[in-house]
Design an enzyme around this catalytic site. Sequence first.
Site, PDB file in Angstrom:
ATOM      1  N   PHE A 168      47.735  96.327  30.404  1.00 37.27           N
ATOM      2  CA  PHE A 168      49.177  96.065  30.397  1.00 37.27           C
ATOM      3  C   PHE A 168      49.459  94.915  29.442  1.00 37.27           C
ATOM      4  O   PHE A 168      48.890  93.833  29.583  1.00 37.27           O
ATOM      5  CB  PHE A 168      49.707  95.722  31.796  1.00 37.27           C
ATOM      6  CG  PHE A 168      51.198  95.501  31.785  1.00 37.27           C
ATOM      7  CD1 PHE A 168      52.078  96.572  31.714  1.00 37.27           C
ATOM      8  CD2 PHE A 168      51.733  94.215  31.792  1.00 37.27           C
ATOM      9  CE1 PHE A 168      53.455  96.377  31.661  1.00 37.27           C
ATOM     10  CE2 PHE A 168      53.112  94.013  31.750  1.00 37.27           C
ATOM     11  CZ  PHE A 168      53.974  95.096  31.679  1.00 37.27           C
ATOM     12  N   LYS A 194      53.692  83.796  31.443  1.00 38.93           N
ATOM     13  CA  LYS A 194      53.871  83.637  32.882  1.00 38.93           C
ATOM     14  C   LYS A 194      53.872  82.192  33.406  1.00 38.93           C
ATOM     15  O   LYS A 194      54.932  81.617  33.590  1.00 38.93           O
ATOM     16  CB  LYS A 194      52.851  84.497  33.618  1.00 38.93           C
ATOM     17  CG  LYS A 194      53.177  86.002  33.449  1.00 38.93           C
ATOM     18  CD  LYS A 194      52.559  86.861  34.503  1.00 38.93           C
ATOM     19  CE  LYS A 194      53.204  88.239  34.541  1.00 38.93           C
ATOM     20  NZ  LYS A 194      52.556  89.257  33.718  1.00 38.93           N
ATOM     21  N   ASP A 221      44.712  88.710  25.743  1.00 38.93           N
ATOM     22  CA  ASP A 221      45.996  88.609  26.451  1.00 38.93           C
ATOM     23  C   ASP A 221      45.733  87.814  27.731  1.00 38.93           C
ATOM     24  O   ASP A 221      45.238  88.349  28.724  1.00 38.93           O
ATOM     25  CB  ASP A 221      46.527  90.009  26.768  1.00 38.93           C
ATOM     26  CG  ASP A 221      47.871  89.968  27.502  1.00 38.93           C
ATOM     27  OD1 ASP A 221      48.240  88.899  28.030  1.00 38.93           O
ATOM     28  OD2 ASP A 221      48.533  91.027  27.569  1.00 38.93           O
TER      29      ASP A 221
HETATM   30  C1  PLP Z   1      53.098  90.128  32.707  1.00 40.49           C
HETATM   31  C2  PLP Z   1      52.200  90.468  31.575  1.00 40.49           C
HETATM   32  C3  PLP Z   1      52.701  90.735  30.281  1.00 40.49           C
HETATM   33  C4  PLP Z   1      54.178  90.832  29.999  1.00 40.49           C
HETATM   34  O1  PLP Z   1      54.832  89.617  30.165  1.00 40.49           O
HETATM   35  P1  PLP Z   1      56.450  89.586  30.187  1.00 40.49           P
HETATM   36  O2  PLP Z   1      56.759  88.122  30.265  1.00 40.49           O
HETATM   37  O3  PLP Z   1      56.896  90.369  31.371  1.00 40.49           O
HETATM   38  O4  PLP Z   1      56.908  90.199  28.908  1.00 40.49           O
HETATM   39  C5  PLP Z   1      51.804  90.974  29.272  1.00 40.49           C
HETATM   40  N1  PLP Z   1      50.468  90.957  29.496  1.00 40.49           N
HETATM   41  C6  PLP Z   1      49.956  90.707  30.708  1.00 40.49           C
HETATM   42  C7  PLP Z   1      48.471  90.678  30.888  1.00 40.49           C
HETATM   43  C8  PLP Z   1      50.797  90.467  31.792  1.00 40.49           C
HETATM   44  O5  PLP Z   1      50.284  90.265  33.010  1.00 40.49           O
END
Ligand code: PLP
Length: 391
Positions: free
Chosen positions: A128, A242, A213
Amino acid sequence: MNSHIMPTYARLPVCFERGEGAWLWDSDGKRHLDALSGIAVCNLGHAHPAVTAAIALQAGKLVHTSNLYRVGLQETLADALASASGMDNVFFCNSGAEANEAAIKLARKYGHGLGVCEPAVIVMENSFHGRTLATLSATGNRKIQEGFEPLVSGFVRVPYDDADAVSAIDNPNVVAVLVEPVQGEGGVRIPSPGYLKRLRELCDQRQWLLMLDEVQTGMGRTGSLFAFQQAGIVPDVFTLAKALGNGVPIGACLARGTAAEILTVGKHGSTFGGNPLACAAALAVLKTLGEENLVQRAGILGSAIAANFRTEFGSNPHVREVRNHGLMIGIELDRPCADLVGLALAQGLLINVTAETTIRLLPPLILDNAEAQLLVGQLAGIVNAHTIQNQ
Ligand SMILES: *Cc1c(COP(=O)(O)O)cnc(C)c1O
């Protein structure tokens, strides 16, 4: 209810009005233990005094000036993040998806610099990376992509935790690998110990950028400030969002070496990115993580909670596995368990279910031992009653 809000979320019928530490109070005055931290955002808990004070002070001074000018707090935050991570430069934005967009743009421009006309990024199944067009195209989940075709091209997908599959890619367009150190949305999937190291070696051999990420894993969640620090590697690029601002929107794309020099004047931008308010919040977060020793605590507390769950579920054959990396905790059942979210909510406990069969817990790093015990006891009761009743 919600009549003028686009129906993009299946929201639970509860509305919170106030928070303190690991607790939230809803509009009926009922108290809930928050084992999710707004999805790994409020790592310092709700209304942490240091963050609240920093936001209030900065809001009274200066909120925004744009990136047409120098922003002092942005420079201070970039320095702090660079020295904590070993990166050279930082680009600030407002969310995880935007941070990953920056990384993907960076990889493409890096590729063009190498003479690759259609640069591609290796991404993982079950991953994700966000909901913008490029990041949903990078995401390994058809449900998130469906309806938004044509997808952005330039992604090559392989299974997660399979370095051999990456090694087997023989595609001259590939210029980078984008991977989560632990898959969060994908079900709290923790790769085998040598995985990131193998990816690092492959990237070194082939001149690919290793891009992590860390939007969910970053900021102390896994027991180190950044998850890669436990894997004994340093990426070329990594992303944060986050928990960086403990709820004030801020994201970052960090890079080192040649990767740090790719996005030059005019090549990327963000109106709000790195404004004084967001940077003040993030600086307070970094300072507090250090002062309260919370990163180390995440590791210790995560292991203790997972061990206690394993004891509680020792004789429940429906619990497949309890896994954790610091305070990223997954409890995988042998069946879909989305119902548990509502059952827990009714008892004043906030949890999440992801990848259908996995309970995901992302409690705040400030959770105390009594709260941790309450979480384990309460959730074990709910899970055991539910699985045994419905077997
Ligand atoms: C939550 C998340 C995102 C997306 O972040 P947003 O602030 O909602 O755009 C991307 N990568 C990972 C691993 C995430 O947990």
